[in-house]
Design an enzyme around this catalytic site. Sequence first.
Site, PDB file in Angstrom:
ATOM      1  N   GLY A 185       0.938  -1.300  -0.106  1.00 45.74           N
ATOM      2  CA  GLY A 185       0.033  -0.143   0.024  1.00 45.74           C
ATOM      3  C   GLY A 185       0.855   1.228   0.029  1.00 45.74           C
ATOM      4  O   GLY A 185       2.052   1.375   0.504  1.00 45.74           O
ATOM      5  N   CYS A 188       1.580   2.369   3.320  1.00 44.34           N
ATOM      6  CA  CYS A 188       1.783   1.425   4.295  1.00 44.34           C
ATOM      7  C   CYS A 188       3.241   1.286   4.599  1.00 44.34           C
ATOM      8  O   CYS A 188       4.099   1.622   3.654  1.00 44.34           O
ATOM      9  CB  CYS A 188       1.310   0.076   3.652  1.00 44.34           C
ATOM     10  SG  CYS A 188       2.126  -1.459   4.231  1.00 44.34           S
TER      11      CYS A 188
HETATM   12  P1  5GP Z   1      -2.862   1.772  -2.219  1.00 43.38           P
HETATM   13  O1  5GP Z   1      -3.908   1.673  -3.223  1.00 43.38           O
HETATM   14  O2  5GP Z   1      -2.906   3.090  -1.543  1.00 43.38           O
HETATM   15  O3  5GP Z   1      -1.394   1.402  -2.592  1.00 43.38           O
HETATM   16  O4  5GP Z   1      -3.153   0.873  -1.048  1.00 43.38           O
HETATM   17  C1  5GP Z   1      -4.562   0.779  -0.320  1.00 43.38           C
HETATM   18  C2  5GP Z   1      -4.569  -0.188   0.538  1.00 43.38           C
HETATM   19  O5  5GP Z   1      -3.571  -0.216   1.664  1.00 43.38           O
HETATM   20  C3  5GP Z   1      -5.767  -0.403   1.566  1.00 43.38           C
HETATM   21  O6  5GP Z   1      -6.823  -0.962   0.913  1.00 43.38           O
HETATM   22  C4  5GP Z   1      -5.344  -1.134   2.628  1.00 43.38           C
HETATM   23  O7  5GP Z   1      -5.158  -2.507   2.318  1.00 43.38           O
HETATM   24  C5  5GP Z   1      -3.882  -0.775   2.937  1.00 43.38           C
HETATM   25  N1  5GP Z   1      -3.391   0.161   3.925  1.00 43.38           N
HETATM   26  C6  5GP Z   1      -4.053   1.355   4.207  1.00 43.38           C
HETATM   27  N2  5GP Z   1      -3.786   1.746   5.244  1.00 43.38           N
HETATM   28  C7  5GP Z   1      -2.659   0.986   5.757  1.00 43.38           C
HETATM   29  C8  5GP Z   1      -1.773   0.995   6.909  1.00 43.38           C
HETATM   30  O8  5GP Z   1      -1.689   1.881   7.650  1.00 43.38           O
HETATM   31  N3  5GP Z   1      -0.752   0.166   7.085  1.00 43.38           N
HETATM   32  C9  5GP Z   1      -0.716  -0.958   6.152  1.00 43.38           C
HETATM   33  N4  5GP Z   1      -0.054  -2.053   6.128  1.00 43.38           N
HETATM   34  N5  5GP Z   1      -1.725  -1.100   5.070  1.00 43.38           N
HETATM   35  C10 5GP Z   1      -2.469   0.048   5.105  1.00 43.38           C
END
Ligand code: 5GP
Length: 359
Positions: A185, A188
């Site tokens: 993420g 993340c």
């Molecule tokens: P992106 O599309 O921004 O790359 O990823 C979105 C996903 O990141 C979300 O649906 C969720 O599964 C994950 N995510 C959101 N917030 C966090 C966080 O604080 N920590 C982690 N490990 N994953 C997150």
Amino acid sequence: MKINYDPKLDFDDVLLSPHRSKTASRSSIELLRNFSFYHSDKKWEGIPIFAANMDTTGSIAMSEELFKYDMATCLHKHYDLDNLLQEFYYPNHQWWSMGIKYSEMEKLAKFVELSGIVPNLCIDVANGYTDDFVNFCNEIRERCLTQWSGESPIIMAGNVCTPEMVQELILHGGVDIVKIGIGPGSACTTRLKTGVGFPQLSAIIECSHAAHGLRNGDGRLGLVCADGGCRTPADVCKAFAAGADFVMLGGMLAGTYECEGDWQYEWLPDRSKMIRKSLKFYGMSSSEAQSKYGGVKDYRASEGRVKEVPYKGPVKDIILDVLGGLRSACAYMGAIKLKDMNKCAEFNLVNRTHFDQSV
Ligand code: 5GP
């Protein structure tokens, strides 16, 4: 200790090969999909892209806009019950998010009792590898069936990134769609804080293979949703080509008009009015989110970051870009519909996926 020597790939490690194709025009490519599910008897039709249930992107405004494009939103779980009772009017395209606290189960039970709606569910934890998680997912399905409504909702749950846990969640957790992604993420920091994770393209390939290998008595398959790591329309194309049935987007949609949260504003140069400048976007287990919604727990590292994302205008612009990319990728690959992308996909390992446009 064990070391796996076969390489694991990320979106940036590959490009898709073009193939001869009969597809006359990109506009004839079908992006709508019809799904039936391993456990639930419901059907779902739409373009299988979800807005993530982060408290910025999983907004009601986002769900109303994505609904116009047949796409869905996992509403964030911090809306109160009254709000949800008033705003939950597209049950197929607004999904209910929850963690595994019993208070969240009670909130769902109350909602079902008062509205009569059995929402599709997104049950979401950082680490989907625990027995408690499997049992909780199972319990929710049981309660929906036997106590709350007699109907069996579509359950998406995660996150995991390896095939054996995909099968465990489908076979023993009553899950229809397993959400794939540990560490990719954009907000993340799990990989930085723990060293745990799995390159997302390989996770999708291996996990979709495991899910699609499971068939219930009626021939309905297990499914996966690729969650995290898509930064461009090309990454969304690669996720579907790798075998994702659904793709979830957080960061790509963050900063669009439909997001909720802390906006920064700036004056127009002529100082006639203020316009949106940026949005505070943070991981849902960042210390920012933990202190907003329930206090930082000192036994657990914050595994999310906080950043300011520039204002991107209406989400429609991003959506049209993604849908255009998907149609074009299908045309290049010789797929006449989104459903065929995985069958037509041939990935090549590359040293770089694109040239730096800045020079
Ligand atoms: P992106 O599309 O921004 O790359 O990823 C979105 C996903 O990141 C979300 O649906 C969720 O599964 C994950 N995510 C959101 N917030 C966090 C966080 O604080 N920590 C982690 N490990 N994953 C997150």
